[in-house]
Design a protein around this motif. Sequence first.
Motif, mmCIF file in Angstrom:
data_model
loop_
_atom_site.group_PDB
_atom_site.id
_atom_site.type_symbol
_atom_site.label_atom_id
_atom_site.label_comp_id
_atom_site.label_asym_id
_atom_site.label_seq_id
_atom_site.Cartn_x
_atom_site.Cartn_y
_atom_site.Cartn_z
ATOM 1 N N THR A 7 29.489 43.597 37.802
ATOM 2 C CA THR A 7 29.732 42.944 39.097
ATOM 3 C C THR A 7 31.199 42.573 39.249
ATOM 4 O OG1 THR A 7 27.478 42.052 39.141
ATOM 5 C CG2 THR A 7 29.119 40.989 40.557
ATOM 6 N N VAL A 8 31.757 41.978 38.193
ATOM 7 C CA VAL A 8 33.166 41.593 38.227
ATOM 8 C C VAL A 8 34.053 42.840 38.351
ATOM 9 C CG1 VAL A 8 35.054 40.563 36.906
ATOM 10 C CG2 VAL A 8 32.808 39.464 36.947
ATOM 11 N N SER A 9 33.712 43.879 37.606
ATOM 12 C CA SER A 9 34.489 45.115 37.654
ATOM 13 C C SER A 9 34.432 45.752 39.035
ATOM 14 C CB SER A 9 33.965 46.102 36.607
ATOM 15 O OG SER A 9 34.125 45.594 35.297
ATOM 16 N N ARG A 14 36.954 47.156 44.162
ATOM 17 C CA ARG A 14 36.945 47.133 45.637
ATOM 18 C C ARG A 14 38.207 46.469 46.166
ATOM 19 N NH1 ARG A 14 31.393 45.833 45.172
ATOM 20 N NH2 ARG A 14 31.889 43.622 45.514
ATOM 21 N N THR A 15 38.604 45.394 45.518
ATOM 22 C CA THR A 15 39.804 44.678 45.957
ATOM 23 C C THR A 15 41.042 45.556 45.820
ATOM 24 O OG1 THR A 15 38.834 42.566 45.265
ATOM 25 C CG2 THR A 15 41.219 42.629 45.587
ATOM 26 N N ARG A 16 41.162 46.242 44.695
ATOM 27 C CA ARG A 16 42.326 47.091 44.458
ATOM 28 C C ARG A 16 42.361 48.271 45.429
ATOM 29 N NH1 ARG A 16 44.308 47.010 39.222
ATOM 30 N NH2 ARG A 16 45.863 48.470 40.027
ATOM 31 N N THR A 21 46.755 49.021 46.511
ATOM 32 C CA THR A 21 47.624 49.014 45.334
ATOM 33 C C THR A 21 47.205 50.055 44.306
ATOM 34 O OG1 THR A 21 46.260 47.271 44.323
ATOM 35 C CG2 THR A 21 48.197 46.575 45.592
ATOM 36 N N ALA A 22 45.912 50.267 44.180
ATOM 37 C CA ALA A 22 45.436 51.231 43.173
ATOM 38 C C ALA A 22 45.951 52.625 43.486
ATOM 39 C CB ALA A 22 43.905 51.228 43.126
ATOM 40 N N LEU A 23 45.820 53.025 44.761
ATOM 41 C CA LEU A 23 46.229 54.378 45.151
ATOM 42 C C LEU A 23 47.746 54.553 45.031
ATOM 43 C CD1 LEU A 23 45.427 57.118 46.323
ATOM 44 C CD2 LEU A 23 45.727 56.141 48.614
ATOM 45 N N VAL A 24 48.498 53.548 45.463
ATOM 46 C CA VAL A 24 49.958 53.661 45.459
ATOM 47 C C VAL A 24 50.516 53.654 44.042
ATOM 48 C CG1 VAL A 24 52.111 52.521 46.140
ATOM 49 C CG2 VAL A 24 50.202 52.654 47.749
ATOM 50 N N ILE A 25 50.138 52.644 43.248
ATOM 51 C CA ILE A 25 50.717 52.477 41.912
ATOM 52 C C ILE A 25 50.153 53.492 40.925
ATOM 53 C CG2 ILE A 25 51.022 50.885 39.981
ATOM 54 C CD1 ILE A 25 50.916 48.598 41.922
ATOM 55 N N ALA A 26 48.884 53.815 41.060
ATOM 56 C CA ALA A 26 48.252 54.680 40.068
ATOM 57 C C ALA A 26 48.471 56.165 40.337
ATOM 58 C CB ALA A 26 46.750 54.399 40.008
ATOM 59 N N VAL A 27 48.657 56.537 41.614
ATOM 60 C CA VAL A 27 48.703 57.964 41.933
ATOM 61 C C VAL A 27 49.985 58.367 42.664
ATOM 62 C CG1 VAL A 27 47.570 59.854 43.149
ATOM 63 C CG2 VAL A 27 46.189 58.112 41.998
ATOM 64 N N SER A 216 45.892 44.388 37.317
ATOM 65 C CA SER A 216 44.571 43.776 37.136
ATOM 66 C C SER A 216 44.669 42.442 36.414
ATOM 67 C CB SER A 216 43.667 44.728 36.342
ATOM 68 O OG SER A 216 43.275 45.825 37.132
ATOM 69 N N PHE A 217 45.485 42.382 35.368
ATOM 70 C CA PHE A 217 45.595 41.125 34.618
ATOM 71 C C PHE A 217 46.379 40.078 35.413
ATOM 72 C CE2 PHE A 217 44.974 44.104 30.979
ATOM 73 C CZ PHE A 217 43.734 43.597 30.603
ATOM 74 N N ARG A 218 47.317 40.536 36.250
ATOM 75 C CA ARG A 218 48.044 39.612 37.112
ATOM 76 C C ARG A 218 47.079 38.910 38.063
ATOM 77 N NH1 ARG A 218 49.353 39.699 42.264
ATOM 78 N NH2 ARG A 218 51.321 38.795 43.036
ATOM 79 N N SER A 219 46.061 39.643 38.513
ATOM 80 C CA SER A 219 45.124 39.049 39.475
ATOM 81 C C SER A 219 44.352 37.885 38.866
ATOM 82 C CB SER A 219 44.149 40.110 39.990
ATOM 83 O OG SER A 219 43.293 40.568 38.958
ATOM 84 N N LEU A 220 44.249 37.863 37.533
ATOM 85 C CA LEU A 220 43.613 36.709 36.891
ATOM 86 C C LEU A 220 44.385 35.430 37.197
ATOM 87 C CD1 LEU A 220 42.648 37.999 33.326
ATOM 88 C CD2 LEU A 220 41.077 37.006 35.003
ATOM 89 N N LEU A 221 45.704 35.516 37.112
ATOM 90 C CA LEU A 221 46.540 34.354 37.373
ATOM 91 C C LEU A 221 46.497 33.975 38.849
ATOM 92 C CD1 LEU A 221 49.529 35.447 35.129
ATOM 93 C CD2 LEU A 221 47.812 33.727 34.604
ATOM 94 N N THR A 222 46.430 35.005 39.714
ATOM 95 C CA THR A 222 46.308 34.734 41.147
ATOM 96 C C THR A 222 45.008 34.001 41.447
ATOM 97 O OG1 THR A 222 47.577 36.730 41.666
ATOM 98 C CG2 THR A 222 46.260 35.788 43.438
ATOM 99 N N GLU A 223 43.932 34.443 40.826
ATOM 100 C CA GLU A 223 42.636 33.812 41.064
ATOM 101 C C GLU A 223 42.573 32.415 40.461
ATOM 102 O OE1 GLU A 223 39.511 36.377 39.849
ATOM 103 O OE2 GLU A 223 39.923 37.878 41.381
#
Length: 392
Positions: A7-9, A14-16, A21-27, A216-223
Amino acid sequence: MLRSLLTVSALELRTRLRDGTALVIAVIVPVALATLFGLALGGDDPPLRATVGIVDLDGGEFPASVRAEVMAAKELKGMLTLRDLPGRPEAQQALDAGDIGSAIVFPAGFSRSVGAGEGGRVDVLGSAEAPLAGVVANAIVDRISALVDARTLAVRASLRAGVPADQVKEFVERNGAAGPALTLSNDPLQGGKVDLSVYYGSGMAALFAFFVVGASFRSLLTERRQGTLDRMRAAPIRPWVPIAGKAVVGFTLAVVSVCVTWASSVLVFGTSWGDPVAVFTLLVAHVLAAAAITMLVASRARTDAQADGITMVVSFVMAFFGGSLVPLYNLPDVLRTVALFTPNGWTSTGLTGLAGSGGGLATVAGPIAVLCAIALTAGGLAAVGFRKGLLG
Protein backbone atom coordinates in the motif's frame (compact mmCIF):
# COMPACT_ATOMS: atom_id res chain seq x y z
CA MET A 1 2.50 -6.54 6.89
CA LEU A 2 3.09 -7.30 3.20
CA ARG A 3 -0.21 -5.62 2.38
CA SER A 4 0.86 -2.50 4.28
CA LEU A 5 4.18 -2.48 2.43
CA LEU A 6 2.46 -2.76 -0.94
CA THR A 7 0.00 0.00 0.00
CA VAL A 8 2.78 2.40 0.94
CA SER A 9 4.72 1.50 -2.20
CA ALA A 10 1.69 1.98 -4.43
CA LEU A 11 0.99 5.37 -2.85
CA GLU A 12 4.59 6.49 -3.38
CA LEU A 13 4.59 5.29 -6.98
CA ARG A 14 1.32 7.09 -7.77
CA THR A 15 2.68 10.27 -6.23
CA ARG A 16 5.91 10.10 -8.22
CA LEU A 17 4.11 9.38 -11.48
CA ARG A 18 1.46 12.05 -10.88
CA ASP A 19 3.93 14.88 -10.30
CA GLY A 20 6.11 13.74 -13.21
CA THR A 21 9.38 13.45 -11.27
CA ALA A 22 9.71 9.74 -11.95
CA LEU A 23 9.47 10.14 -15.72
CA VAL A 24 11.75 13.19 -15.89
CA ILE A 25 14.52 12.09 -13.50
CA ALA A 26 14.44 8.38 -14.24
CA VAL A 27 14.05 8.43 -18.03
CA ILE A 28 14.02 11.71 -19.93
CA VAL A 29 17.04 13.51 -18.45
CA PRO A 30 19.54 10.59 -18.27
CA VAL A 31 18.63 9.36 -21.75
CA ALA A 32 18.83 12.87 -23.22
CA LEU A 33 22.20 13.64 -21.60
CA ALA A 34 23.65 10.23 -22.52
CA THR A 35 22.57 10.77 -26.13
CA LEU A 36 23.95 14.31 -26.28
CA PHE A 37 27.30 13.30 -24.78
CA GLY A 38 27.46 10.29 -27.07
CA LEU A 39 26.74 12.34 -30.20
CA ALA A 40 29.22 15.04 -29.25
CA LEU A 41 32.02 12.90 -27.90
CA GLY A 42 31.26 9.37 -29.10
CA GLY A 43 33.52 7.12 -31.13
CA ASP A 44 36.48 4.99 -30.16
CA ASP A 45 38.91 6.03 -27.48
CA PRO A 46 41.57 8.45 -28.68
CA PRO A 47 44.04 6.66 -31.03
CA LEU A 48 46.44 4.46 -29.13
CA ARG A 49 50.16 5.05 -29.56
CA ALA A 50 53.15 3.03 -28.40
CA THR A 51 56.90 3.57 -28.74
CA VAL A 52 59.05 0.45 -28.40
CA GLY A 53 62.82 0.54 -28.28
CA ILE A 54 64.92 -2.04 -30.15
CA VAL A 55 68.32 -3.01 -28.75
CA ASP A 56 70.07 -5.11 -31.39
CA LEU A 57 73.22 -6.55 -29.80
CA ASP A 58 73.10 -9.39 -32.31
CA GLY A 59 73.42 -7.56 -35.60
CA GLY A 60 72.22 -10.66 -37.43
CA GLU A 61 69.43 -11.37 -39.85
CA PHE A 62 66.82 -12.41 -37.30
CA PRO A 63 66.37 -9.02 -35.55
CA ALA A 64 66.34 -7.30 -38.95
CA SER A 65 63.61 -9.59 -40.26
CA VAL A 66 61.60 -9.12 -37.07
CA ARG A 67 61.79 -5.35 -37.49
CA ALA A 68 60.65 -5.57 -41.12
CA GLU A 69 57.74 -7.88 -40.30
CA VAL A 70 56.60 -5.79 -37.33
CA MET A 71 56.55 -2.59 -39.33
CA ALA A 72 54.57 -4.36 -42.05
CA ALA A 73 51.93 -5.67 -39.60
CA LYS A 74 48.55 -4.16 -40.45
CA GLU A 75 47.45 -4.30 -36.81
CA LEU A 76 50.19 -1.86 -35.78
CA LYS A 77 50.12 0.67 -38.60
CA GLY A 78 49.89 4.19 -37.23
CA MET A 79 50.10 2.90 -33.66
CA LEU A 80 53.65 1.63 -33.19
CA THR A 81 56.94 3.49 -33.41
CA LEU A 82 60.23 1.58 -33.19
CA ARG A 83 63.30 3.34 -31.86
CA ASP A 84 66.82 1.96 -32.14
CA LEU A 85 68.96 2.09 -29.01
CA PRO A 86 72.63 1.09 -28.72
CA GLY A 87 72.44 -0.90 -25.52
CA ARG A 88 70.46 -2.03 -22.50
CA PRO A 89 71.55 0.89 -20.24
CA GLU A 90 70.44 3.40 -22.86
CA ALA A 91 67.11 1.60 -23.16
CA GLN A 92 66.59 1.77 -19.41
CA GLN A 93 67.42 5.48 -19.42
CA ALA A 94 64.91 6.07 -22.21
CA LEU A 95 62.30 4.15 -20.22
CA ASP A 96 62.96 6.17 -17.08
CA ALA A 97 62.74 9.41 -19.07
CA GLY A 98 59.45 8.36 -20.66
CA ASP A 99 60.89 8.52 -24.19
CA ILE A 100 59.82 4.92 -24.85
CA GLY A 101 57.21 2.70 -23.27
CA SER A 102 59.10 -0.61 -23.50
CA ALA A 103 62.16 -2.15 -25.13
CA ILE A 104 63.04 -5.45 -26.79
CA VAL A 105 66.65 -6.59 -26.30
CA PHE A 106 68.20 -9.06 -28.77
CA PRO A 107 71.34 -10.51 -27.15
CA ALA A 108 74.61 -11.00 -29.01
CA GLY A 109 74.74 -14.24 -30.97
CA PHE A 110 70.97 -14.59 -31.09
CA SER A 111 70.73 -15.25 -34.85
CA ARG A 112 73.60 -17.77 -34.75
CA SER A 113 72.01 -19.61 -31.82
CA VAL A 114 68.60 -19.78 -33.53
CA GLY A 115 70.15 -20.87 -36.81
CA ALA A 116 71.98 -23.67 -35.04
CA GLY A 117 68.78 -24.96 -33.48
CA GLU A 118 69.85 -23.95 -29.99
CA GLY A 119 67.01 -21.51 -29.41
CA GLY A 120 67.48 -18.10 -27.90
CA ARG A 121 66.08 -15.59 -25.43
CA VAL A 122 64.77 -12.09 -26.03
CA ASP A 123 64.30 -9.74 -23.07
CA VAL A 124 61.57 -7.14 -22.64
CA LEU A 125 62.01 -4.02 -20.55
CA GLY A 126 58.78 -2.39 -19.47
CA SER A 127 57.45 0.59 -17.58
CA ALA A 128 54.41 0.79 -15.34
CA GLU A 129 53.76 4.24 -16.80
CA ALA A 130 53.20 2.83 -20.31
CA PRO A 131 51.35 -0.50 -20.03
CA LEU A 132 50.18 -0.34 -23.66
CA ALA A 133 53.75 -0.39 -25.00
CA GLY A 134 54.45 -3.38 -22.75
CA VAL A 135 51.45 -5.23 -24.21
CA VAL A 136 52.73 -4.58 -27.74
CA ALA A 137 56.31 -5.60 -26.93
CA ASN A 138 55.19 -8.82 -25.24
CA ALA A 139 52.91 -9.65 -28.18
CA ILE A 140 55.88 -9.27 -30.52
CA VAL A 141 58.12 -11.37 -28.31
CA ASP A 142 55.48 -14.09 -28.08
CA ARG A 143 55.55 -14.37 -31.87
CA ILE A 144 59.35 -14.33 -31.86
CA SER A 145 59.28 -17.22 -29.38
CA ALA A 146 56.99 -19.17 -31.69
CA LEU A 147 59.36 -18.60 -34.60
CA VAL A 148 62.39 -19.60 -32.53
CA ASP A 149 60.68 -22.78 -31.37
CA ALA A 150 59.67 -23.68 -34.93
CA ARG A 151 63.17 -23.01 -36.25
CA THR A 152 64.77 -24.99 -33.43
CA LEU A 153 62.57 -28.02 -34.06
CA ALA A 154 63.21 -27.84 -37.82
CA VAL A 155 66.99 -27.69 -37.38
CA ARG A 156 67.07 -30.55 -34.88
CA ALA A 157 64.84 -32.69 -37.08
CA SER A 158 67.09 -32.02 -40.07
CA LEU A 159 70.22 -32.98 -38.15
CA ARG A 160 68.59 -36.21 -36.95
CA ALA A 161 67.63 -36.97 -40.55
CA GLY A 162 71.29 -36.86 -41.51
CA VAL A 163 71.50 -33.46 -43.17
CA PRO A 164 75.09 -32.15 -42.86
CA ALA A 165 75.42 -29.35 -40.31
CA ASP A 166 76.78 -26.91 -42.89
CA GLN A 167 73.74 -27.49 -45.09
CA VAL A 168 71.03 -27.39 -42.44
CA LYS A 169 70.23 -23.70 -42.80
CA GLU A 170 69.81 -23.91 -46.55
CA PHE A 171 67.83 -27.16 -46.26
CA VAL A 172 65.45 -25.70 -43.64
CA GLU A 173 64.80 -22.53 -45.62
CA ARG A 174 64.43 -24.39 -48.94
CA ASN A 175 61.79 -26.68 -47.46
CA GLY A 176 59.88 -23.90 -45.76
CA ALA A 177 60.51 -25.32 -42.31
CA ALA A 178 61.85 -22.13 -40.81
CA GLY A 179 58.49 -21.45 -39.22
CA PRO A 180 55.64 -19.13 -40.11
CA ALA A 181 56.13 -15.51 -41.02
CA LEU A 182 56.10 -13.11 -38.11
CA THR A 183 52.50 -11.91 -37.99
CA LEU A 184 50.30 -10.91 -35.10
CA SER A 185 47.32 -13.23 -35.33
CA ASN A 186 45.34 -10.94 -33.04
CA ASP A 187 45.45 -7.20 -32.62
CA PRO A 188 47.56 -6.70 -29.47
CA LEU A 189 45.72 -3.45 -28.88
CA GLN A 190 42.27 -4.99 -28.88
CA GLY A 191 40.40 -4.99 -25.59
CA GLY A 192 40.15 -1.70 -23.79
CA LYS A 193 38.94 0.06 -26.94
CA VAL A 194 35.56 1.27 -25.76
CA ASP A 195 33.24 3.59 -27.65
CA LEU A 196 32.90 6.80 -25.66
CA SER A 197 29.11 6.59 -25.97
CA VAL A 198 29.37 3.61 -23.61
CA TYR A 199 31.32 5.68 -21.09
CA TYR A 200 28.84 8.50 -21.09
CA GLY A 201 25.76 6.31 -21.32
CA SER A 202 26.83 4.25 -18.32
CA GLY A 203 27.98 7.42 -16.57
CA MET A 204 24.56 9.05 -16.84
CA ALA A 205 22.89 5.83 -15.72
CA ALA A 206 25.15 5.66 -12.65
CA LEU A 207 24.69 9.35 -11.81
CA PHE A 208 20.91 9.47 -12.06
CA ALA A 209 20.48 6.30 -10.06
CA PHE A 210 21.36 8.48 -7.05
CA PHE A 211 18.79 11.12 -7.96
CA VAL A 212 16.02 8.60 -8.58
CA VAL A 213 16.34 6.76 -5.27
CA GLY A 214 17.14 10.01 -3.48
CA ALA A 215 13.76 11.47 -4.45
CA SER A 216 11.94 8.67 -2.64
CA PHE A 217 13.93 8.98 0.58
CA ARG A 218 13.67 12.78 0.45
CA SER A 219 9.89 12.42 0.50
CA LEU A 220 10.19 10.82 3.94
CA LEU A 221 11.50 14.10 5.30
CA THR A 222 8.81 16.03 3.44
CA GLU A 223 6.12 13.84 4.96
CA ARG A 224 7.65 14.26 8.42
CA ARG A 225 7.48 18.06 7.97
CA GLN A 226 3.87 17.88 6.77
CA GLY A 227 2.83 15.46 9.54
CA THR A 228 1.92 12.67 7.10
CA LEU A 229 4.61 10.37 8.48
CA ASP A 230 3.23 10.66 12.01
CA ARG A 231 -0.23 9.65 10.77
CA MET A 232 1.27 6.66 8.98
CA ARG A 233 3.15 5.63 12.11
CA ALA A 234 -0.06 5.89 14.13
CA ALA A 235 -1.61 3.26 11.90
CA PRO A 236 -1.29 -0.44 12.86
CA ILE A 237 1.84 -1.02 10.79
CA ARG A 238 5.46 -1.67 11.61
CA PRO A 239 7.60 1.49 11.98
CA TRP A 240 9.92 0.46 9.16
CA VAL A 241 7.14 -0.05 6.58
CA PRO A 242 7.09 3.59 5.30
CA ILE A 243 10.85 3.49 4.75
CA ALA A 244 10.78 0.06 3.12
CA GLY A 245 7.84 1.02 0.89
CA LYS A 246 9.62 4.09 -0.43
CA ALA A 247 12.87 2.13 -0.78
CA VAL A 248 11.12 -0.46 -2.97
CA VAL A 249 9.76 2.25 -5.27
CA GLY A 250 13.05 4.15 -5.42
CA PHE A 251 15.03 0.98 -6.14
CA THR A 252 12.58 -0.19 -8.82
CA LEU A 253 12.50 3.17 -10.59
CA ALA A 254 16.30 3.39 -10.48
CA VAL A 255 16.67 -0.06 -12.02
CA VAL A 256 14.21 0.97 -14.74
CA SER A 257 16.20 4.17 -15.26
CA VAL A 258 19.59 2.49 -15.71
CA CYS A 259 18.10 -0.17 -17.98
CA VAL A 260 16.33 2.40 -20.18
CA THR A 261 19.54 4.44 -20.45
CA TRP A 262 21.45 1.26 -21.32
CA ALA A 263 18.90 0.26 -23.96
CA SER A 264 18.79 3.74 -25.51
CA SER A 265 22.61 3.85 -25.73
CA VAL A 266 22.68 0.50 -27.52
CA LEU A 267 19.83 1.39 -29.89
CA VAL A 268 20.99 4.91 -30.75
CA PHE A 269 24.71 4.23 -31.18
CA GLY A 270 24.69 0.54 -32.06
CA THR A 271 27.34 -0.19 -29.44
CA SER A 272 27.47 -2.97 -26.89
CA TRP A 273 28.00 -2.63 -23.16
CA GLY A 274 28.98 -6.28 -23.00
CA ASP A 275 27.33 -9.47 -21.80
CA PRO A 276 23.69 -8.53 -20.93
CA VAL A 277 23.50 -10.69 -17.80
CA ALA A 278 26.74 -9.27 -16.44
CA VAL A 279 25.75 -5.69 -17.31
CA PHE A 280 22.33 -6.03 -15.66
CA THR A 281 23.76 -7.62 -12.51
CA LEU A 282 26.39 -4.88 -12.21
CA LEU A 283 23.81 -2.13 -12.72
CA VAL A 284 21.52 -3.64 -10.07
CA ALA A 285 24.46 -3.80 -7.64
CA HIS A 286 25.19 -0.14 -8.38
CA VAL A 287 21.57 0.82 -7.71
CA LEU A 288 21.72 -1.05 -4.39
CA ALA A 289 24.80 0.92 -3.38
CA ALA A 290 23.25 4.20 -4.53
CA ALA A 291 20.04 3.46 -2.64
CA ALA A 292 21.95 2.68 0.56
CA ILE A 293 24.04 5.86 0.31
CA THR A 294 21.05 8.13 -0.34
CA MET A 295 19.22 6.35 2.48
CA LEU A 296 22.15 7.19 4.74
CA VAL A 297 21.94 10.85 3.66
CA ALA A 298 18.21 10.95 4.38
CA SER A 299 18.73 9.35 7.81
CA ARG A 300 21.16 12.11 8.83
CA ALA A 301 19.49 15.12 7.18
CA ARG A 302 17.15 17.31 9.21
CA THR A 303 15.08 18.75 6.36
CA ASP A 304 14.13 17.70 2.85
CA ALA A 305 16.00 20.72 1.43
CA GLN A 306 19.15 19.67 3.27
CA ALA A 307 18.75 16.12 1.99
CA ASP A 308 18.41 17.45 -1.58
CA GLY A 309 21.58 19.51 -1.27
CA ILE A 310 23.66 16.75 0.26
CA THR A 311 22.40 14.17 -2.23
CA MET A 312 23.30 16.44 -5.14
CA VAL A 313 26.79 17.11 -3.82
CA VAL A 314 27.44 13.44 -3.05
CA SER A 315 26.08 12.34 -6.43
CA PHE A 316 28.20 14.73 -8.49
CA VAL A 317 31.35 14.19 -6.44
CA MET A 318 31.04 10.43 -6.85
CA ALA A 319 30.18 10.85 -10.53
CA PHE A 320 33.25 12.98 -11.22
CA PHE A 321 35.76 10.99 -9.20
CA GLY A 322 34.14 7.69 -10.19
CA GLY A 323 34.43 8.14 -13.95
CA SER A 324 30.77 8.87 -14.70
CA LEU A 325 31.47 12.35 -16.09
CA VAL A 326 35.12 11.98 -17.08
CA PRO A 327 36.50 8.59 -18.27
CA LEU A 328 38.83 7.14 -15.66
CA TYR A 329 41.76 6.92 -18.07
CA ASN A 330 41.73 10.75 -18.30
CA LEU A 331 42.18 11.14 -14.54
CA PRO A 332 45.57 11.33 -12.78
CA ASP A 333 46.76 8.24 -10.93
CA VAL A 334 45.81 9.74 -7.56
CA LEU A 335 42.22 10.31 -8.65
CA ARG A 336 42.03 6.82 -10.13
CA THR A 337 42.82 5.54 -6.65
CA VAL A 338 40.17 7.82 -5.17
CA ALA A 339 37.67 6.38 -7.67
CA LEU A 340 37.93 3.02 -5.93
CA PHE A 341 36.25 4.56 -2.89
CA THR A 342 33.10 5.33 -4.89
CA PRO A 343 30.44 2.99 -6.26
CA ASN A 344 30.63 4.87 -9.57
CA GLY A 345 34.32 3.99 -9.86
CA TRP A 346 33.67 0.28 -9.49
CA THR A 347 30.68 0.45 -11.83
CA SER A 348 32.68 2.35 -14.47
CA THR A 349 35.58 -0.08 -14.14
CA GLY A 350 33.29 -3.08 -14.45
CA LEU A 351 31.33 -1.77 -17.44
CA THR A 352 34.53 -0.71 -19.23
CA GLY A 353 35.95 -4.17 -18.67
CA LEU A 354 32.82 -5.80 -20.05
CA ALA A 355 32.62 -3.57 -23.12
CA GLY A 356 36.32 -3.87 -23.86
CA SER A 357 36.99 -7.54 -23.17
CA GLY A 358 33.77 -9.29 -24.08
CA GLY A 359 33.90 -11.12 -20.74
CA GLY A 360 30.99 -12.43 -18.72
CA LEU A 361 29.76 -12.32 -15.15
CA ALA A 362 33.10 -13.52 -13.78
CA THR A 363 34.73 -10.38 -15.22
CA VAL A 364 32.72 -8.15 -12.89
CA ALA A 365 32.53 -10.42 -9.85
CA GLY A 366 34.96 -8.17 -7.98
CA PRO A 367 33.13 -4.87 -8.66
CA ILE A 368 29.78 -6.47 -7.84
CA ALA A 369 31.13 -7.76 -4.52
CA VAL A 370 32.50 -4.33 -3.62
CA LEU A 371 29.21 -2.61 -4.55
CA CYS A 372 27.27 -5.06 -2.39
CA ALA A 373 29.67 -4.42 0.48
CA ILE A 374 29.13 -0.66 0.09
CA ALA A 375 25.36 -1.24 0.10
CA LEU A 376 25.49 -3.33 3.26
CA THR A 377 27.72 -0.87 5.10
CA ALA A 378 25.81 2.27 4.11
CA GLY A 379 22.47 0.52 4.59
CA GLY A 380 23.42 -0.59 8.09
CA LEU A 381 24.48 2.93 9.07
CA ALA A 382 21.25 4.30 7.56
CA ALA A 383 19.16 1.86 9.59
CA VAL A 384 20.84 3.08 12.76
CA GLY A 385 20.22 6.68 11.72
CA PHE A 386 16.55 6.07 10.99
CA ARG A 387 16.10 4.31 14.30
CA LYS A 388 17.44 7.32 16.14
CA GLY A 389 15.72 9.88 13.93
CA LEU A 390 12.57 9.19 11.96
CA LEU A 391 11.68 6.05 13.87
CA GLY A 392 12.78 7.33 17.24
